[in-house]
Design a protein around this motif. Structure first.
Motif: not given
Length: 423
Positions: A421-423, A304-307, A339-342, A186-191
């Motif tokens: 892609a899932r963390p 990654v924010t994974w739904n 998003e840190d809801f990830s 749903m949203l990307a990972s960030s670095s």
């Protein structure tokens, strides 16, 4: 009345609360005034409320009284973030921020008001609630790791057992009213890419006697952009943006150092690692070529924010049944925001839902986006968010088992990214 009708009746009250929060924004993990407003708004409800120790979080547990046919009582988590961003508000609203350089430019004040509304709707329906609901009011979403802090303090087990599912809403200022969902990413990972170029200072009139770090840093910034386009498949989304670059004190002085920082967004952990390795190799090569040194670090931040697909299908069905087909909008592609809801979704299945909050009559093509000092969010979406939160909790606690995956009626325009892609 239906939950949606009751939520509409709460709209004036939720609007006042949202405006109050908006005028008094706070940043980071320490939000004492916001925490106090939330606690006050929850007072009188049949909730077990606890406050965070390392952050001004609020966790509230509502225990349903309806029997669970299967015997197992599920617990569901609903999250709202509460913090603002370091932006000067320029909206001209009557309830604009009264704190210089701080504003609710990402809509977290709406999220908080919506979850307060959901708490009231659910509290009035304890007899229909077949499990427990954990209400997660989170500080520090904007880069402060508030979700990780709350997880470490036990929010996922606040009901006395691990929650079985978790849901969050996020408003967007440039999207028309409606709920946007997609399974998978749903949203990307960030670095973060953190770089200091170390040269040798000198007089600007004789740059050949110095080692100018500014020109080296400028070359690095451009080379990083070329690297992305030439090293990574165009169908594998990668964004690298240099958002901060600082060097020098006077125009006639060659400084000794230049510093820049970049954010990197990907939909895959392995691609993020490749970006980091390639970037560091590139930066050291350029520094060597110019006789300078570079200190560079690549720091992985949020996953990654994974739904989860089954939970997303459940959310889709709920939206369509409660609000109608017109307000359910399958999302073609992930957002490249993070998003840190990830952090929550890496622990338990669930979904994040986007809620369009474009003001009536505004043009989405030109509406200021989240984090802009001119971003505007329509109060009319407050009862929509409150009602969806409540409906998800009520429906999800009726079954002890996860919902089955059924996306046949959901015409998603693009396939779900692969499991990698899932963390």
């Amino acid at each position: 009345m239906t939950i949606q009708q009751e939520a509409q009746a709460l709209a004036p009250e939720l609007t006042v609360l949202r405006h109050t929060l908006h005028t008094r924004p706070e940043i980071g993990l320490d939000l004492p005034r916001t925490q106090a407003e939330v606690v006050q708004a929850l007072s009188g409800l049949p909730l077990d409320v606890s406050l965070g120790k390392r952050a001004t979080s609020v966790t509230a547990v509502l225990r349903g009284s309806a029997p669970q046919p299967s015997g197992a009582r599920p617990a569901v988590l609903l999250r709202a973030d509460m913090d603002a961003v370091p932006v000067q508000e320029e909206t001209g609203l009557a309830y604009a921020s009264r704190s210089a350089g701080v504003a609710h430019a990402c809509g977290h004040d709406l999220h908080t008001a919506m979850l307060i509304g959901a708490a009231r709707l659910l509290a009035a329906r304890r007899a229909e609630l077949h499990g427990d609901v954990v209400l997660m009011f989170q500080p520090g979403e904007e880069g402060w790791e508030g979700a990780r802090t709350m997880i470490e303090e036990g929010v996922l087990d606040a009901a006395g057992r691990r929650v079985q599912a978790a849901y969050a809403l996020h408003v967007f200022s440039n999207m028309a009213q409606g709920f946007f969902t997609r399974p998978g990413a749903m949203l990307a990972s960030s670095s973060a890419l953190l770089v200091t170029v170390r040269g040798e200072g000198g007089h600007a009139s004789e740059p050949h006697r110095a080692r100018d770090p500014i020109t080296v840093a400028a070359e690095m910034v451009l080379a990083l952009q070329t690297m992305i386009t030439r090293r990574f498949d165009v169908f594998e989304p990668v964004v690298l943006t240099v958002g901060s670059l600082h060097a020098g004190t006077r125009r006639n002085v060659v400084p000794a150092t230049a510093v820049f920082e970049a954010t990197v967004r990907t939909l895959s952990d392995s691609v993020a690692e490749q970006v980091g390795q390639s970037a560091l190799r590139l930066l050291h090569g350029i520094a060597d070529a110019h006789g300078t040194r570079v200190d560079a670090r690549f720091v992985r931040e949020r996953p990654v924010t994974w739904n989860e697909p089954g939970e997303t299908a459940f959310v889709d069905a709920t939206i369509r049944e409660v609000f109608g087909e017109d307000l359910h909008r399958p999302l073609a592609h992930p957002f490249l925001g993070a998003e840190d809801f990830s952090r929550v979704l890496a622990e338990v299945p669930g979904a994040m839902i986007a809620l369009g909050a474009l003001p009536t009559g505004a043009d989405p093509a030109h509406a200021p986006f989240n984090h802009s000092g001119r971003a505007l969010f329509d109060d009319a979406v407050l009862p929509l968010g409150a009602a969806l939160y409540a409906e998800l909790a009520l429906r999800r606690t009726r079954a002890a088992q996860p919902p089955s995956l059924d996306t046949a009626r959901v015409p998603y325009p693009s396939p779900t990214p692969p499991p990698e892609a899932r963390p």
